[in-house]
Design a protein around this motif. Structure first.
Motif, mmCIF file in Angstrom:
data_model
loop_
_atom_site.group_PDB
_atom_site.id
_atom_site.type_symbol
_atom_site.label_atom_id
_atom_site.label_comp_id
_atom_site.label_asym_id
_atom_site.label_seq_id
_atom_site.Cartn_x
_atom_site.Cartn_y
_atom_site.Cartn_z
ATOM 1 N N ARG A 1 0.843 -1.194 0.000
ATOM 2 C CA ARG A 1 0.000 0.000 0.000
ATOM 3 C C ARG A 1 0.882 1.249 0.000
ATOM 4 O O ARG A 1 1.612 1.466 -0.954
ATOM 5 C CB ARG A 1 -0.969 -0.031 1.169
ATOM 6 C CG ARG A 1 -1.949 -1.217 1.079
ATOM 7 C CD ARG A 1 -2.914 -1.238 2.238
ATOM 8 N NE ARG A 1 -3.830 -2.382 2.117
ATOM 9 C CZ ARG A 1 -3.560 -3.594 2.585
ATOM 10 N NH1 ARG A 1 -2.427 -3.814 3.220
ATOM 11 N NH2 ARG A 1 -4.427 -4.587 2.414
ATOM 12 N N LYS A 2 0.809 2.070 1.049
ATOM 13 C CA LYS A 2 1.589 3.306 1.067
ATOM 14 C C LYS A 2 2.955 3.141 1.729
ATOM 15 O O LYS A 2 3.706 4.108 1.848
ATOM 16 C CB LYS A 2 0.810 4.411 1.790
ATOM 17 C CG LYS A 2 -0.493 4.785 1.108
ATOM 18 C CD LYS A 2 -1.090 6.062 1.675
ATOM 19 C CE LYS A 2 -1.538 5.862 3.123
ATOM 20 N NZ LYS A 2 -2.202 7.080 3.643
ATOM 21 N N SER B 1 0.662 7.904 -1.207
ATOM 22 C CA SER B 1 -0.333 7.006 -1.790
ATOM 23 C C SER B 1 0.345 5.743 -2.291
ATOM 24 O O SER B 1 1.575 5.678 -2.412
ATOM 25 C CB SER B 1 -1.053 7.697 -2.958
ATOM 26 O OG SER B 1 -0.149 7.906 -4.030
ATOM 27 N N ARG B 2 -0.479 4.761 -2.598
ATOM 28 C CA ARG B 2 0.042 3.519 -3.166
ATOM 29 C C ARG B 2 0.682 3.779 -4.521
ATOM 30 O O ARG B 2 1.735 3.199 -4.851
ATOM 31 C CB ARG B 2 -1.070 2.482 -3.311
ATOM 32 C CG ARG B 2 -0.589 1.153 -3.920
ATOM 33 C CD ARG B 2 -1.750 0.208 -4.191
ATOM 34 N NE ARG B 2 -1.276 -1.055 -4.703
ATOM 35 C CZ ARG B 2 -0.980 -1.294 -5.995
ATOM 36 N NH1 ARG B 2 -1.129 -0.309 -6.879
ATOM 37 N NH2 ARG B 2 -0.547 -2.464 -6.373
ATOM 38 N N GLN C 1 2.194 6.476 -5.612
ATOM 39 C CA GLN C 1 3.506 7.074 -5.469
ATOM 40 C C GLN C 1 4.526 6.052 -4.964
ATOM 41 O O GLN C 1 5.688 6.075 -5.366
ATOM 42 C CB GLN C 1 3.441 8.264 -4.517
ATOM 43 C CG GLN C 1 2.623 9.425 -5.081
ATOM 44 C CD GLN C 1 2.772 10.693 -4.264
ATOM 45 O OE1 GLN C 1 3.787 10.894 -3.609
ATOM 46 N NE2 GLN C 1 1.762 11.534 -4.306
ATOM 47 N N CYS C 2 4.077 5.169 -4.113
ATOM 48 C CA CYS C 2 4.942 4.108 -3.602
ATOM 49 C C CYS C 2 5.382 3.187 -4.743
ATOM 50 O O CYS C 2 6.557 2.832 -4.870
ATOM 51 C CB CYS C 2 4.180 3.319 -2.539
ATOM 52 S SG CYS C 2 5.227 2.660 -1.234
#
Length: 913
Positions: free
Chosen positions: A264-265, A289-290, A292-293
């Motif tokens: 997830r994040k 956020s996921r 961006q991760c």
């Protein structure tokens, strides 16, 4: 699929670049995902902005993938090393975006640690434009001096040599920095120093400076650690980086990382147990956020594969029913594969042509800032004549003038051509340096008398000698009616007469006193030191200044070698042989008497040169200290293998790093005495190619050479120096502590040489005078090789001058140049009468050979010089001069190892959820 989500970017693979500030402009396309949303017409026109800010439109099919656009951009640019680049756009608010309304930007995707790894001139040009863009957007913060120096090289590349009015107008019209007005005068001051520098050289200097900056190639991805502290993550060639603001607080090399993943994040970094211990082996970072991760995770995957692996990993087979995690894999070429591809020829190359308007205009008499011609530009369009970047006229090849075919003539002509260069070298002191010190009233009268009373008689003698040789060769060639006498095809009588006269003059030489007194005076008198350093930066002073003071003694060695060659050629009955033998006896006796003095002075000259170029050591010129070898090695530290410059002397070993400043100086990091030192090969122990360990009384270090040959040279010289130091100490009654030689008492210490330490004297360095960048230490640094004192002594014997025809790899015409070979370097002039060279070509690392069938060179007496993708062809006037150029160049060229050999081949476990 409808509209495409968020931060979009096309890359060669369905992955992402490093991102940009605020995590913008990165693609999240998976394999097979279409570039264009369906139902919006049958065609798609996409706008792409180049690194030079020009924009072009590309027409694509409705269902085209991102790769189609990227491939077309690369094709239109004729970009060979395309794997370093990608396309991006920024979406600051994470809104959904239609590609048809989007402006894409060509950008650098992978930033290699060394610009020397970029083999194409056009690639380096694009990288320099990326640096220019980053500076203008405030993404490459650095000191005011470094910023001004970078911009000055960019200005030199764009508009050519310094001109006050042209510079001001160019800087007025072009916004290169957010607050450019504050550093404009400093930019112009630096630009004034680059006169004669070609665009390609300017591009390389930009990259050489930029690559050492902490923020070079860094793109932030905002995150926070477990305590909630705001940080920025970035990925680079060496691994994962952690920043707080613009300050790097940690680096995790690929060798420390066992696994990268995201949930997830949360971005997870699993380290090898030995890094932080078994109880703290996983680092966790929280991102916004996921998406961006996942974006950052993909960047890490691509960077690790590109820089670390030899071959790209094969894609995993898809699960039959269910799969967990991301199936993303980098599918492009690795850097190693790319380098080999370009080196082996790459695609069949077509001449690159910039996008030019129908009428090519020039700004202020120079190249227009919007126009850039590569070395391959317009070669086929201008068959009559073109100009290269140094404004030297290149004309189609015409046959050389025919000369006598006797080998003795060409040997005699070598005396003439090298004498012309020698007289020009004497003028550096007698004319140019004299003028500089008189103008500033910088030299005490006593030293003026000592220096010029020593060198002026030598200069006057050789002016007359050169005139006599020139007249004799004119008769020999038939350029004068005197040849009807029939006694002109000889040189022995001229040599015997002048060598006897030189013997009288040479007895008055006081080179020891001149060199030592000049060195003392420059240390004592600040004004003289300033004039000395500023003079060394002038074009006419193409070598370190004190090198020219040794030329008279070195010239005796040249006469001896040339006369020996001539005597071997003549049959015993030849009428010129007796005079040549007598002249040889005279000059050989002079050379023998001065041999020990020459070796001592060459060592003194080298020590003074190093004293000026090294920071952090005083009194390098110590009694009895001898220079042995200098060169590049990679030192094992906690951050991995770090490039260092090593200097071996008869009593110690120094290692240094190069600072990011205008001075081109090296900072001393360590000083190891040879007393009690032990050297051992340790490739098996450290699993690093060409690795050896140096055990000293103070510390133990592990270093790696660029090749097995280089490692052998260092180990041999180190062991010989250690033995000599030991014998010297035994003679002086110094007893060694046996514990100092006990290997068991030493532990290898991997020092943490941080960037802060490397640049700790950043401010003080920049206040010092700029130093030359073409000395052997700088060439060794860039070519990953080394040079010994015996190499320097051999280079003194192998100096040569003369006219050659030069041809570039992708050009049609041959260009006639006066070429001087000295100090492991070729210097190019328009004619032998020019006061300073147009350009230079250091030869360390180059190979010399005859052209092969694939070179398509159908001329005789041609030799080929090559270093990686850089290829030059030179044509001599005769078989003798061809063999002489091959001989002397082979003495300077060697084959240093490649940096890629130092990168261990490994794989990294990567997964995503």
């Amino acid at each position: 699929m409808g509209e495409i989500e968020g931060t979009y970017r096309i890359l060669q693979t369905p992955g992402s670049r490093l991102g940009a500030q605020f995590n913008a402009g990165i693609s999240t396309l998976e394999p097979g995902q279409s570039l264009n949303p369906k139902g919006h017409g049958k065609g798609l026109q996409v706008r792409v902005q180049g690194l030079d800010d020009s924009q072009e439109f590309y027409d694509l099919e409705v269902s085209a993938y991102g790769q189609a656009l990227l491939s077309e951009v690369f094709r239109r640019l004729n970009l060979i090393e395309s794997d370093y680049f990608g396309l991006e756009f920024q979406n600051m608010h994470m809104n959904w975006v239609r590609p048809r309304n989007t402006l894409f930007r060509l950008s650098v995707k992978f930033f290699p640690p060394d610009p020397g790894q970029l083999q194409e001139e056009f690639t380096r040009y694009l990288f320099a434009l990326q640096v220019k863009r980053d500076l203008s957007e405030g993404m490459l913060p650095c000191s005011e001096n470094t910023t001004a120096l970078l911009i000055s090289h960019l200005v030199q590349s764009e508009i050519g040599d310094y001109d006050d009015m042209a510079d001001r107008e160019f800087l007025k019209l072009n916004k290169l920095l957010p607050q450019q007005e504050q550093v404009q005068e400093k930019i112009m001051e630096f630009h004034r120093r680059h006169i004669g520098q070609t665009p390609a050289e300017s591009d390389f200097q930009v990259l050489e400076i930029a690559r050492k900056l902490e923020m070079y190639g860094v793109r932030f991805h905002p995150a926070s650690d477990r305590e909630g502290t705001k940080i920025n993550l970035a990925v680079a060639h060496m691994g994962l980086q952690v920043f707080q603001g613009n300050i790097k607080i940690n680096t995790f090399n690929w060798s420390k990382i066992r696994k990268l993943s995201f949930k997830r994040k949360r971005f997870l970094v699993k380290l090898h147990p030995e890094v932080h211990g078994p109880h703290q082996d996983t680092l966790e970072f929280l991102m916004a956020s996921r998406d961006q991760c996942k974006i950052f995770w993909k960047n890490c995957v691509e960077h690790h594969t590109f820089f670390r692996l030899f071959d790209q990993p094969k894609p995993k087979s898809k699960a039959f029913l269910f799969s967990r995690g991301s199936s993303f894999r980098y599918s492009g070429r690795t850097q190693k594969q790319l380098v080999e591809y370009v080196r082996d020829g790459g695609l069949r190359r077509t001449p690159y042509q910039s996008h030019l308007t129908s009428s090519v205009s020039f700004l202020f008499g120079r190249r227009n800032s919007k126009i850039r011609m590569s070395s391959r530009s317009l070669a086929s369009d201008l068959p009559k004549q073109v100009r290269n970047k140094t404004n030297v006229l290149v004309v189609p090849y015409r046959h050389l003038q025919r000369y006598p075919t006797d080998k003795a003539y060409f040997i005699a002509k070598e005396i003439l051509t090298t004498e012309r260069t020698y007289l020009k070298d004497l003028e550096v002191i007698t004319v140019w340096f004299r003028s500089a010190v008189i103008k500033e009233n910088a030299m005490p009268e006593g030293l003026m008398t000592l220096l010029f009373s020593n060198i002026d008689p030598i200069y006057e003698f050789h002016r007359g000698f050169l005139k006599e040789i020139d007249q004799r060769l004119a008769l020999w060639e038939g350029r004068s009616n005197g040849h009807v006498k029939g006694d002109c095809q000889r040189i022995g009588d001229v040599m015997l007469k002048n060598m006897c006269a030189l013997k009288v003059t040479a007895t008055l030489l006081k080179h020891d006193e001149v060199l030592t007194e000049l060195e003392k005076a420059t240390k004592r008198l600040k004004k003289l030191e300033t004039v000395y350093k500023e003079f060394e930066l002038q074009k006419v002073c193409y070598l370190p200044l004190n090198t020219f003071l040794l030329k008279p003694i070195q010239r005796l060695v040249h006469y001896k070698l040339i006369l020996e060659r001539l005597c071997r050629h003549y049959i015993p009955q030849h009428p010129d042989r007796n005079d040549c033998l007598e002249a040889l006896k005279v000059v050989a006796e002079m050379a023998r008497q001065l041999q020990s003095s020459l070796l001592r002075l060459e060592n003194f000259q080298k020590l003074t040169e190093l004293q000026r170029d090294l920071i952090g050591i005083e009194n390098l010129i110590a009694s009895g200290r001898e220079f042995i070898r200098e060169g590049c090695l990679f030192k094992l530290t906690k951050k991995g293998l770090q490039q260092r410059m090593f200097f071996l002397f008869s009593d110690m070993l120094l290692y240094t790093s190069k600072g990011v400043t205008a001075t081109n100086q090296f900072k001393v990091h360590g000083q190891l005495p040879l007393r009690g030192m032990i050297v051992e090969e340790s490739e098996n122990e450290w699993s690093v190619p060409h690795c050896f360990t140096i055990y000293s009384a103070q510390r133990t270090i592990v270093v790696a050479a660029s090749s097995k040959v280089e490692m052998g040279k260092w180990i041999e010289d180190l062991n010989a120096a250690i033995d000599m130091a030991k014998k010297s100490q035994e003679k002086s009654g110094v007893l060694l502590d046996s514990g100092q030689c006990d290997r068991s008492s030493d532990e290898v210490s991997l020092e943490q040489e941080s960037e802060d330490e490397t640049h700790s004297s950043h401010t003080s360095l920049e206040k010092q005078t700029h130093h030359r960048a073409n000395t052997t230490m700088h060439v060794c640094w860039h070519r990953n090789t080394s040079v010994s004192m015996s190499d320097h002594s051999l280079a003194v014997e192998n100096q040569l001058s003369g006219y050659l025809l030069r041809k570039f790899k992708n050009s049609n015409g041959w260009q006639k140049l006066w070429v001087v070979f000295t100090n492991f370097c070729l210097f190019f002039y328009k004619t032998h009468q020019d006061d300073y060279p147009l350009a230079s070509l250091p030869l360390l690392g180059y190979t010399v050979s005859t052209p092969g069938e694939t070179d398509s060179i159908h001329k005789e007496f041609v030799f080929k010089l090559q270093f990686k993708s850089h290829v030059y062809y030179f044509r001599a006037e005769s078989e003798y001069t061809f063999s002489r150029w091959m001989e002397v160049i082979k003495s300077a060229a060697n084959a240093p190892g490649r940096m890629s050999l130092l990168v261990p081949k490994d794989t990294l476990e990567i997964s995503g959820n």
